[in-house]
Design a protein around this motif. Sequence first.
Motif, PDB file in Angstrom:
ATOM      1  N   SER A 209       0.828  -1.215   0.000  1.00  0.00           N
ATOM      2  CA  SER A 209       0.000   0.000   0.000  1.00  0.00           C
ATOM      3  C   SER A 209       0.856   1.257   0.000  1.00  0.00           C
ATOM      4  O   SER A 209       0.486   2.276  -0.600  1.00  0.00           O
ATOM      5  CB  SER A 209      -0.938  -0.002   1.212  1.00  0.00           C
ATOM      6  OG  SER A 209      -1.769  -1.146   1.166  1.00  0.00           O
ATOM      7  N   ALA A 222      -4.644   2.881   3.237  1.00  0.00           N
ATOM      8  CA  ALA A 222      -4.162   2.916   4.620  1.00  0.00           C
ATOM      9  C   ALA A 222      -2.901   2.070   4.752  1.00  0.00           C
ATOM     10  O   ALA A 222      -2.777   1.028   4.107  1.00  0.00           O
ATOM     11  CB  ALA A 222      -5.245   2.374   5.551  1.00  0.00           C
ATOM     12  N   THR A 237      -4.525  -3.783   4.874  1.00  0.00           N
ATOM     13  CA  THR A 237      -5.409  -3.822   3.697  1.00  0.00           C
ATOM     14  C   THR A 237      -6.296  -5.060   3.818  1.00  0.00           C
ATOM     15  O   THR A 237      -5.798  -6.155   4.051  1.00  0.00           O
ATOM     16  CB  THR A 237      -4.576  -3.884   2.399  1.00  0.00           C
ATOM     17  OG1 THR A 237      -3.685  -2.776   2.401  1.00  0.00           O
ATOM     18  CG2 THR A 237      -5.453  -3.833   1.164  1.00  0.00           C
ATOM     19  N   ASP A 253      -3.843  -3.427  -5.509  1.00  0.00           N
ATOM     20  CA  ASP A 253      -3.279  -3.590  -4.164  1.00  0.00           C
ATOM     21  C   ASP A 253      -4.052  -4.736  -3.511  1.00  0.00           C
ATOM     22  O   ASP A 253      -5.270  -4.836  -3.673  1.00  0.00           O
ATOM     23  CB  ASP A 253      -3.444  -2.294  -3.363  1.00  0.00           C
ATOM     24  CG  ASP A 253      -2.743  -2.355  -2.001  1.00  0.00           C
ATOM     25  OD1 ASP A 253      -1.934  -3.289  -1.772  1.00  0.00           O
ATOM     26  OD2 ASP A 253      -3.006  -1.471  -1.157  1.00  0.00           O
TER      27      ASP A 253
HETATM   28 MG   LIG Z   1      -1.687  -2.789   2.474  1.00  0.00          MG
END
Ligand SMILES: [Mg+2]
Length: 357
Positions: A209, A222, A237, A253
């Motif tokens: 991320s 985040a 995540t 992601d």
């Molecule tokens: Mg992540």
Amino acid sequence: MPFVDDPEHHLAHIGWRTPAVPLDTAGLSCARVVAQHRAGYQLHDGAASFNAHLAARFLKRALDPTQRPAVGDFVLYAPGTPPIIERILPRRTELRRGAAGEGHQQQIIATNIDAVLVLNGLDGDFNPARIERYLLLIQDMGAIPALVLTKADKIADAAAIAADLQRRIPGIAIHTINAKSPTSIAPLLAYLGPGQTAVLVGSSGVGKSTLTNTLLGEARQATQTVRKHDSRGRHTTTHRALIQLPSGGCLIDTPGMRELRLTGEENLEQGQFADIDELAQTCRFGDCGHVGEPDCAVRAALADGRLDAQRWRNYLKLRDELTAAADTLEAQMRRKGEARLPAKGFGKRLGERYTHR
Ligand SMILES: [Mg+2]
Ligand SMILES: Nc1nc2c(ncn2[C@@H]2O[C@H](COP(=O)(O)OP(=O)(O)OP(=O)(O)O)[C@@H](O)[C@H]2O)c(=O)[nH]1
Ligand SMILES: [Zn+2]
């Protein structure tokens, strides 16, 4: 491939590559699955994103989950409130892993991807055996694999570690980066030009991320610090998300994977382990177990350092796991009465080849 009406060329902005030809899609429109979470599916048509529900046939419990829409899919949906996803367009590529549990054997991580970026941290996370496992899973899926070593800014000898690793996995591009630095990550833009889609995979805390945010130029995803004592992440995540980048490419992601099971369709005879297979064929005995037989080429290579001992151990481990996974997959297909071989066409021969253990 069904014809899709895309007069404004919006879909090109979300990774659609086939030239759009206006034709009858029976009142359906096309969009890409950009997220899937408990609340449902999120689609993007290149101009805007919106939520959608699945048509009833996708909700049948007996349906193989790999046949449900996944992040990266282009789907045809019936516009309305809510929009209903009716069909999945043929997938260009699929990244799968073995699924835990009895029922279904495989799980889709992402579809229609051109590159798989495998992230490994140069902190306590660094693990060449895990990298080899990822590469085996990616090997025959039709996307380019590349390795991204993050947190290069945290250690002194990043270049030396990368060079060592390159000897272990020749032929795979390795990028050593600080995921927080735009200049450091610039070489990764080669995988993310207009129309390209790449997926980030790796354990929690490796910086997927963080890298996504640096590529985006804003902190949209985040992120969270890793645990001090073992560098593990905190599973920040929680669902896969496809994100459009300023470079024109799309990036997926993903949540850090706790476990990376083989699907049973991988091939150890070709790809990164081909040299070991070749070596084993030069042992004096055709059924050499490589545990003390005379004229064993594998033992000889281990003894003089031509074959790395850790790599050999990982090969044996993956081989055993692959044999078991292929057996399960075959039994499952027989139960379902499916005559066809697995997609990569490997399951059947595996049992014959590796019976001498
Ligand atoms: Mg992540
Ligand atoms: N110094 C440094 N820190 C990094 C780098 N990459 C990631 N981090 C830090 O590592 C921590 C974890 O990063 P995340 O981006 O949340 O990791 P993730 O892979 O998305 O983790 P999950 O979402 O849990 O799977 C954060 O504190 C980041 O700031 C890097 O290259 N250098
Ligand atoms: Zn041998």
